[in-house]
Design a protein around this motif. Structure first.
Motif, short mmCIF file in Angstrom:
data_model
loop_
_atom_site.label_atom_id
_atom_site.label_comp_id
_atom_site.label_asym_id
_atom_site.label_seq_id
_atom_site.Cartn_x
_atom_site.Cartn_y
_atom_site.Cartn_z
N ASN A 40 0.85 -1.18 0.00
CA ASN A 40 0.00 0.00 0.00
C ASN A 40 0.89 1.23 0.00
O ASN A 40 2.10 1.14 -0.15
N ASP A 91 -6.49 -1.72 -2.23
CA ASP A 91 -7.88 -1.49 -1.85
C ASP A 91 -8.64 -0.66 -2.89
O ASP A 91 -9.70 -0.11 -2.60
N THR A 102 -10.28 -5.34 -6.08
CA THR A 102 -9.27 -5.14 -5.04
C THR A 102 -8.56 -6.48 -4.82
O THR A 102 -9.03 -7.53 -5.28
#
Length: 200
Positions: A99, A107, A141
């Motif tokens: 991330n 996400d 996702t």
């Protein structure tokens, strides 16, 4: 897989990253790995506990994370995050540092490529389109991909890549999906990539 990561190139992290491997007996598995400079390569049953919001965890070694083994496989491919482990949803993108600004948008809805194996040792190759290259198809996702693979019976799985490098090709048909980089190439071709999975 990489053996370090940073968002500012001042604070350096040493994440364990996912790999999907085939052992000498023909069984498939997913694990977290780390390659130390100097040639030592380890595999782990759980990832190093990293997060961009905390100070870097210890450098992975023969004793951290627990359960380290010397990496051994007949063949393997790296990627991440690990999506399914021992039949359970995992999606370890936080610990693998996927991330953040330099990540894969785990996400967000994106084209994705993944690989898994079922309890009866059948390999599953997964590709989904995204970014509206086909109208109404936004992508998935990494959690969505994990859940699809669970529904398909996978007990081990990792994400391989996504975005413009997500391409599914057969000898008879050529490209099956509609890669999002095609727009850049005026629908003439796919992104050049340095690695791939070939099934004969």
């Amino acid at each position: 897989n990489i053996n370090y990561a940073s968002e500012d190139w001042v604070t350096i992290y040493y994440p364990t990253r996912a790999a999907f491997l085939e052992s000498e007996d023909g069984k498939f598995d997913a694990c977290w790995t780390y390659y130390k400079s100097g040639g030592k390569h380890y595999m782990y049953p759980s990832p190093a506990e990293n997060t961009w919001e905390a100070r870097p965890a210890k450098t992975p070694s023969s004793i951290y994370p627990e359960g380290a083994e010397t990496f051994a496989a007949k063949t393997a491919i790296g990627g991440g995050p690990l999506l399914i482990d021992n039949g359970k949803f995992r999606d370890s993108y936080v610990e693998e540092l996927f991330n953040g600004a330099s990540g894969i948008g785990p996400d967000t809805n994106q084209p994705r490529t993944a690989i898994g194996v079922t309890a009866d040792n059948k390999m599953v190759l997964f590709v989904c389109e995204g970014r509206q290259m086909t109208e109404g198809v936004a992508g998935l996702t990494t959690a969505d991909v994990a859940n699809v693979l669970l529904d398909l019976g996978c007990i081990e799985a990792i994400n391989l890549d996504g975005g413009g490098s997500t391409t599914l090709w057969t000898e008879k048909t050529g490209v099956i999906n509609y890669p999002c980089d095609n727009k850049k190439f005026d629908h003439e071709g796919e992104r050049s990539v340095p690695n791939l999975i070939i099934v004969k």
